[in-house]
Design a protein around this motif. Sequence first.
Motif, PDB file in Angstrom:
ATOM      1  N   LEU A 205      38.882  -4.067 -53.385  1.00  0.00           N
ATOM      2  CA  LEU A 205      40.301  -4.057 -53.778  1.00  0.00           C
ATOM      3  C   LEU A 205      40.524  -2.882 -54.729  1.00  0.00           C
ATOM      4  N   THR A 206      41.719  -2.318 -54.696  1.00  0.00           N
ATOM      5  CA  THR A 206      42.054  -1.337 -55.728  1.00  0.00           C
ATOM      6  C   THR A 206      42.526  -2.067 -56.988  1.00  0.00           C
TER       7      THR A 206
ATOM      8  N   ASP B 140      37.821   9.776 -49.987  1.00  0.00           N
ATOM      9  CA  ASP B 140      36.715   9.002 -49.421  1.00  0.00           C
ATOM     10  C   ASP B 140      35.544   9.943 -49.149  1.00  0.00           C
TER      11      ASP B 140
ATOM     12  N   VAL C  74      26.805   4.233 -50.452  1.00  0.00           N
ATOM     13  CA  VAL C  74      28.095   4.911 -50.373  1.00  0.00           C
ATOM     14  C   VAL C  74      29.198   3.887 -50.624  1.00  0.00           C
ATOM     15  N   VAL C  75      30.130   4.235 -51.478  1.00  0.00           N
ATOM     16  CA  VAL C  75      31.268   3.354 -51.789  1.00  0.00           C
ATOM     17  C   VAL C  75      32.535   4.052 -51.311  1.00  0.00           C
ATOM     18  N   PRO C  76      33.256   3.404 -50.380  1.00  0.00           N
ATOM     19  CA  PRO C  76      34.442   4.078 -49.822  1.00  0.00           C
ATOM     20  C   PRO C  76      35.535   4.220 -50.871  1.00  0.00           C
ATOM     21  N   GLY C  77      36.409   5.196 -50.653  1.00  0.00           N
ATOM     22  CA  GLY C  77      37.573   5.374 -51.521  1.00  0.00           C
ATOM     23  C   GLY C  77      38.817   5.499 -50.676  1.00  0.00           C
ATOM     24  N   ILE C  78      39.983   5.383 -51.320  1.00  0.00           N
ATOM     25  CA  ILE C  78      41.240   5.591 -50.610  1.00  0.00           C
ATOM     26  C   ILE C  78      41.321   7.073 -50.254  1.00  0.00           C
ATOM     27  N   SER C  79      41.249   7.361 -48.978  1.00  0.00           N
ATOM     28  CA  SER C  79      41.379   8.749 -48.535  1.00  0.00           C
ATOM     29  C   SER C  79      42.749   9.275 -48.939  1.00  0.00           C
TER      30      SER C  79
ATOM     31  N   PHE D 102      33.314  10.006 -46.936  1.00  0.00           N
ATOM     32  CA  PHE D 102      32.940  10.224 -45.532  1.00  0.00           C
ATOM     33  C   PHE D 102      34.065  10.825 -44.700  1.00  0.00           C
ATOM     34  N   ILE D 103      35.191  11.192 -45.335  1.00  0.00           N
ATOM     35  CA  ILE D 103      36.262  11.865 -44.592  1.00  0.00           C
ATOM     36  C   ILE D 103      36.456  13.246 -45.215  1.00  0.00           C
TER      37      ILE D 103
ATOM     38  N   ILE E 226      41.548   0.166 -48.628  1.00  0.00           N
ATOM     39  CA  ILE E 226      40.410   0.740 -47.903  1.00  0.00           C
ATOM     40  C   ILE E 226      40.487   0.234 -46.458  1.00  0.00           C
TER      41      ILE E 226
ATOM     42  N   THR F  65      33.145  12.123 -40.693  1.00  0.00           N
ATOM     43  CA  THR F  65      33.163  13.550 -40.346  1.00  0.00           C
ATOM     44  C   THR F  65      31.861  14.155 -40.860  1.00  0.00           C
TER      45      THR F  65
ATOM     46  N   LEU G 214      44.386   3.519 -58.053  1.00  0.00           N
ATOM     47  CA  LEU G 214      43.874   3.441 -56.683  1.00  0.00           C
ATOM     48  C   LEU G 214      42.352   3.542 -56.610  1.00  0.00           C
ATOM     49  N   LEU G 215      41.690   3.530 -57.752  1.00  0.00           N
ATOM     50  CA  LEU G 215      40.244   3.290 -57.773  1.00  0.00           C
ATOM     51  C   LEU G 215      39.979   1.881 -57.277  1.00  0.00           C
ATOM     52  N   THR G 216      38.844   1.677 -56.625  1.00  0.00           N
ATOM     53  CA  THR G 216      38.439   0.307 -56.312  1.00  0.00           C
ATOM     54  C   THR G 216      37.756  -0.309 -57.541  1.00  0.00           C
TER      55      THR G 216
END
Lengths: 249, 249
Positions: A18-19, B90, B113-118, B92-93, A117, A132, B17-19
């Motif tokens: 969650l953000t 993010d 790896v921790v995803p982020g809001i692209s 990975f993008i 996310i 990518t 918008l950080l997780t």
Amino acid sequence: ARGVVHIVGAGPGDPELLTLKALRLIQEADVVYYDRLVSPEIISLIRRDATRVPVGKSKGDHSVPQTEIHARLVASAQEGLRVVRLKGGDPFIFGRGGEELEAVRAEGIEVHVVPGISSALGCAASAGVPLTHRDHAQTLTFVTGHAKEGGVPDLDWPALARPAQTVVVFMGVDTAPVIAEKLVAAGRAPETPVAVIENGTRADELRVFGTLAELPFLVEEEGIRGPALLIIGEVAGLPAEQGRIASIV
Amino acid sequence: ARGVVHIVGAGPGDPELLTLKALRLIQEADVVYYDRLVSPEIISLIRRDATRVPVGKSKGDHSVPQTEIHARLVASAQEGLRVVRLKGGDPFIFGRGGEELEAVRAEGIEVHVVPGISSALGCAASAGVPLTHRDHAQTLTFVTGHAKEGGVPDLDWPALARPAQTVVVFMGVDTAPVIAEKLVAAGRAPETPVAVIENGTRADELRVFGTLAELPFLVEEEGIRGPALLIIGEVAGLPAEQGRIASIV
């Protein structure tokens, strides 16, 4: 008081994804309309005295039609409530957030969208599959595998079959066999790596790696019933561990 | 102690918008290697006694080469430190997270790896532009507009010109004129709506709406220098407010 609607992405499942903004909004809300895909751990973070309303959609069970969801959001905001519409993943990526935004705005109600996310980003991070990559994928394409009963998804197969591209398929479990067949027929190599990720970022996450040719069997043999994501492209071959990887629950 | 590396998405700029996970990790880290694109408000959330190391990249200023970043991550982890590699959007993008993951893993170091809001998701939500939409866009494609000095991005123009598709261009400000030209030459309608979003989700966000034919002039006249995102497709025509929309800072 003037009502307000926030259309909020809840992320892929792990409550820690969650953000900060999503957490604040579900703790401020008077009423939360949530998708069944949103995990119970996240629902439990909603302010205790807020009204919690499930509004679909589990697979094949569209209990509340989209227009009815629109009407409820509008009605609650018109009562002066702080309304949150909580959706799995990101509201603007195969989430029908655009339709809800339009419907609420059309009634002159204040409305905001908070990104989440996307399950694509969550699954990729969890599986260690970069979406990518300089050497493997300069283009990233998101599509939905949804099709009418027994049908073929209405997708642009020649475009999706082009090289140096990662294709992420949302809701693609049921149509995985035909997706694999169409991509190979359009020229994508049968040995293109694929990853299937079920319940990504949740405690019961399951990851299966293989090739495009094997995709129908992977889904069948592992009994994957979704929600699951397909990642098709050379990047799916990068994780050191391949095969079947199940979390210990 | 055994070291560990977390490659963490910091999202598009707004610290909210950080997780929750990203916040926890930057508060637990011993050392944080961060991109210059990460906003100062987020850097200020890092644990006070952690070591903070900027490692590029601002535009045109690749002060720390990628291989040097890899070496530093590995060296810190080998000292037994909790290492965070904090990246805009993010990992990975279009973030080179895949290369960093491979480099660290190759040394036998634990890495996650921790995803982020692209920024694509952040800008879309902020601008009210749904990236997919039942009526307008069943396919969503992410590309980078980056090209060698004075060159043309190496993109699949016929595929990107197909209808019912949203195209999001990262790092596309410098090459916006040639992107517009190539897409129109490949068959995308000149009147296709576009949105250019600079500093999306930050206090100084600027949004400009227009058409594909107008794109070169929009970027030029508004003096947009990036970081900015281009969203090309019918969905960019949906927000009620068009034209130029600047935040009040």
